[in-house]
Design an enzyme around this catalytic site. Structure first.
Site, PDB file in Angstrom:
ATOM      1  N   HIS A  80     -40.514  25.530  21.850  1.00  0.00           N
ATOM      2  CA  HIS A  80     -40.527  26.902  22.376  1.00  0.00           C
ATOM      3  C   HIS A  80     -39.906  26.829  23.764  1.00  0.00           C
ATOM      4  O   HIS A  80     -40.306  25.984  24.576  1.00  0.00           O
ATOM      5  CB  HIS A  80     -41.952  27.446  22.451  1.00  0.00           C
ATOM      6  CG  HIS A  80     -41.989  28.935  22.625  1.00  0.00           C
ATOM      7  ND1 HIS A  80     -41.590  29.549  23.783  1.00  0.00           N
ATOM      8  CD2 HIS A  80     -42.349  29.923  21.780  1.00  0.00           C
ATOM      9  CE1 HIS A  80     -41.711  30.862  23.638  1.00  0.00           C
ATOM     10  NE2 HIS A  80     -42.165  31.116  22.426  1.00  0.00           N
ATOM     11  N   ARG A 112     -33.962  30.185  19.546  1.00  0.00           N
ATOM     12  CA  ARG A 112     -34.736  29.187  20.298  1.00  0.00           C
ATOM     13  C   ARG A 112     -34.037  27.856  20.506  1.00  0.00           C
ATOM     14  O   ARG A 112     -34.192  27.231  21.545  1.00  0.00           O
ATOM     15  CB  ARG A 112     -36.037  28.909  19.568  1.00  0.00           C
ATOM     16  CG  ARG A 112     -36.988  30.000  19.796  1.00  0.00           C
ATOM     17  CD  ARG A 112     -38.364  29.618  19.393  1.00  0.00           C
ATOM     18  NE  ARG A 112     -39.145  30.818  19.573  1.00  0.00           N
ATOM     19  CZ  ARG A 112     -40.284  31.058  18.974  1.00  0.00           C
ATOM     20  NH1 ARG A 112     -40.782  30.167  18.151  1.00  0.00           N
ATOM     21  NH2 ARG A 112     -40.931  32.162  19.190  1.00  0.00           N
ATOM     22  N   ARG A 128     -36.248  27.903  13.047  1.00  0.00           N
ATOM     23  CA  ARG A 128     -37.022  29.101  12.669  1.00  0.00           C
ATOM     24  C   ARG A 128     -36.785  30.245  13.647  1.00  0.00           C
ATOM     25  O   ARG A 128     -36.779  30.048  14.863  1.00  0.00           O
ATOM     26  CB  ARG A 128     -38.510  28.757  12.670  1.00  0.00           C
ATOM     27  CG  ARG A 128     -39.422  29.936  12.413  1.00  0.00           C
ATOM     28  CD  ARG A 128     -40.867  29.512  12.463  1.00  0.00           C
ATOM     29  NE  ARG A 128     -41.277  29.156  13.789  1.00  0.00           N
ATOM     30  CZ  ARG A 128     -41.905  29.975  14.640  1.00  0.00           C
ATOM     31  NH1 ARG A 128     -42.200  31.200  14.264  1.00  0.00           N
ATOM     32  NH2 ARG A 128     -42.256  29.568  15.827  1.00  0.00           N
TER      33      ARG A 128
HETATM   34  C1  SIN Z   1     -44.017  33.671  20.767  1.00  0.00           C
HETATM   35  O1  SIN Z   1     -44.790  34.592  20.946  1.00  0.00           O
HETATM   36  O2  SIN Z   1     -43.026  33.509  21.488  1.00  0.00           O
HETATM   37  C2  SIN Z   1     -44.288  32.721  19.655  1.00  0.00           C
HETATM   38  C3  SIN Z   1     -44.146  33.362  18.354  1.00  0.00           C
HETATM   39  C4  SIN Z   1     -43.542  32.411  17.372  1.00  0.00           C
HETATM   40  O3  SIN Z   1     -43.467  31.216  17.625  1.00  0.00           O
HETATM   41  O4  SIN Z   1     -43.086  32.889  16.333  1.00  0.00           O
END
Ligand code: SIN
Length: 526
Positions: A241, A288, A384
């Protein structure tokens, strides 16, 4: 103690609980959770759950965005299926009592996250997962057909191997008869015999030093299936993330949801410069893989410890209302997000690969299903798209439930299964034998198998992991089993799979970026 159940469910996040609720009308369900029922990755999901709910969005756009993020590795048939079925499953969640935020006209308040070309993310403030978990847990706890066993650890699924048969990886008819489960109190191991078994054990984030995942995310389901000679795929695609709160020493890292960028926040280097446009025309809302790599690159080139997310130009009252948990968390650390930029770094967040399953969540092992993060359905490809995972979980929970409800009566219990027979007699003489190796796995994976890889780094990682593997297997065979020893063993198996699959993919694609096969145009779409 031995238990017999029609449906064994291992894991208690959105996937496991939704499935359990759907099959519970047909037979006896037993849910095994390694911690308390609510200690799940689902609970940590802030942003939301994606689905096409109204115009101007449509299925085609959601399919295209998902495939684009997936960097050419998605299974288009699965993407289309999931995207089409998602709205029905979301309506079910709402009927069950999940409250998604609505605008003043009473319509669902949809937001945008990285990679989405339309607003299609349903959310409950900035704690969507917690809201979903709350509703599902309440329903599961009150269902007369559901038995919940908390704080118990599934060590291994039971197959012919446990009957003394030699099972090869190419074996076509491996069967799953249930699982061996450890009660950490008194280190008792018992057998749960099941007509069908479903793995919903979540992710692998704890293989890495910095992760948004709770401590339970140690890849247990994937490791169990690998040891049982089932098929695992796409493990090289570990998603970081881009934005977890930079707060050294805090574990897990606190997530700063992508929805904040969807709301207009932008990424800046430590000296306040925007940089994402240099990497992708979508700027701070690029997918991402691109965003995390760009941040990693900026931090390395500049020698900085973090970058910033800047929301200070946005309406402060709205910010506080939409992101109350982020506001509260940051203010406690002396950061007022309406006035101050938030320091962030990438953190291991999601595994896109896992146990290979078909469109109904069926694995390569008979009577064994896998859904949620531990499965590889073909939806996510090499990267993803944000908020597609909760959606995937509910769609596959429904499909697996439909299939197993039909089939479970045709499977008999296998009463020949012996009691657990690895009989270690001693506790490890020092806990440091486990904790040190746990830390080493995290160091190896973070430094050599992280956002940017190379042939040399992967080779080193494998050599070092092999040493830890040998030490841990030795310990495992002679020790009375404890949860942390079993987790360490699972993490080593999963680390091995990530490294081996990363070595095999001789190109940079999606989340797998290697210096030896760089993309021609850094940050370009495939
Ligand atoms: C987020 O809120 O950024 C995470 C949601 C996700 O990983 O799909």
């Amino acid at each position: 103690m031995n238990i017999k159940t029609d449906f064994l469910v291992i894991g208690s996040g959105i996937a496991g609980l939704t499935y359990a609720l759907k099959v519970a009308g047909s037979g006896k369900v037993c849910i095994v959770a390694k911690s308390t029922l609510d200690e799940t990755n689902t609970k940590c999901a802030q942003g939301g759950i994606a689905a096409v709910m109204r115009q101007p969005d449509n299925f085609e756009k959601h399919v295209e965005d998902t495939m684009d993020c997936g960097a050419g590795f998605c299974d288009e048939k699965i993407v289309r299926m999931v995207v089409r079925e998602a709205p029905e499953r979301i309506k079910e969640l709402i009927e069950w009592g999940v409250e998604f935020d609505r605008n003043k006209n009473g319509e669902l308040d949809l937001t945008k996250e990285g990679g989405h070309s339309e607003k299609r993310v349903l959310h409950h403030k900035d704690n969507t997962g917690e809201e979903i978990q709350r509703v599902l847990m309440e329903k599961a706890r009150n269902h007369p057909n559901i038995e919940i066993i908390e704080n118990h650890f599934a060590i291994d699924i039971i197959t012919q191997h446990h009957l003394g048969e030699k099972v090869k990886r190419s074996h076509k008819d491996i069967e799953c008869y249930g699982a061996y489960v450890l009660n950490p109190e008194g280190s008792k191991i018992f057998t749960i015999l099941a007509r069908t078994t479903l793995l919903a054990t979540g992710g692998i984030g704890n293989l890495y030093h910095t992760t948004t995942n709770p401590p339970i995310a140690t890849g247990d389901g994937i490791a169990m299936v690998y040891r049982a000679k089932g098929t695992i795929e796409n493990m090289e695609f570990v998603q970081f993330h881009p934005t977890s709160l930079y707060n050294p020493g805090e574990r897990p890292s606190f997530l700063i949801t992508e929805a904040l960028r969807g709301f207009g926040a932008v990424l800046r280097t430590m000296d306040g410069k925007e940089f994402m446009e240099n990497y992708d025309k979508r700027g701070s809302l690029a997918p991402r893989d691109i965003t995390a790599r760009a941040i990693d690159q900026e931090m390395k080139t500049r020698g900085d410890d973090h970058v910033f997310i800047d929301a200070t130009h946005l309406d402060g009252d709205k910010l506080k209302k939409k992101f109350p948990n982020i506001y509260k968390k940051c203010i406690n650390l002396g950061i007022d997000i309406t006035k101050d930029m938030i320091p962030v770094i990438p953190a291991a967040h999601y595994i896109c690969g896992g146990i290979k399953v078909n469109e109904n969540g069926r694995t390569s092992i008979n009577r064994l299903y896998a859904i949620g993060e531990n499965s590889s359905t073909g939806l996510h490809g090499a990267n993803r798209m944000a908020s597609n995972s909760l959606m995937e979980a509910v769609v596959f929970a429904h499909r697996s439930a439909a299939e197993t409800k039909n089939l479970f009566k045709s499977y008999n219990f296998n009463d020949k299964i012996p009691q657990w027979n690895i009989k270690g007699t001693d506790y490890p003489e020092e806990m440091v034998l486990i904790t040190q190796n746990y830390k080493e796995v995290q160091q190896i994976m973070s430094n050599y198998v992280g956002i940017v890889r190379s042939n040399l780094r992967l080779k080193r990682a494998l050599e070092r992991l092999k040493i830890i593997y040998r030490e841990t297997e030795e310990l495992y065979k002679k020790s009375i089993l404890t949860v942390n020893l079993c987790e360490l063993r699972n993490m080593i198996n999963v680390g091995y799979l990530i490294i081996k699959m990363a070595q095999k993919l001789r190109e940079s694609r999606g989340l797998h970026y290697t210096l030896d096969y760089p993309e021609k145009n850094y940050g370009s779409e495939f």
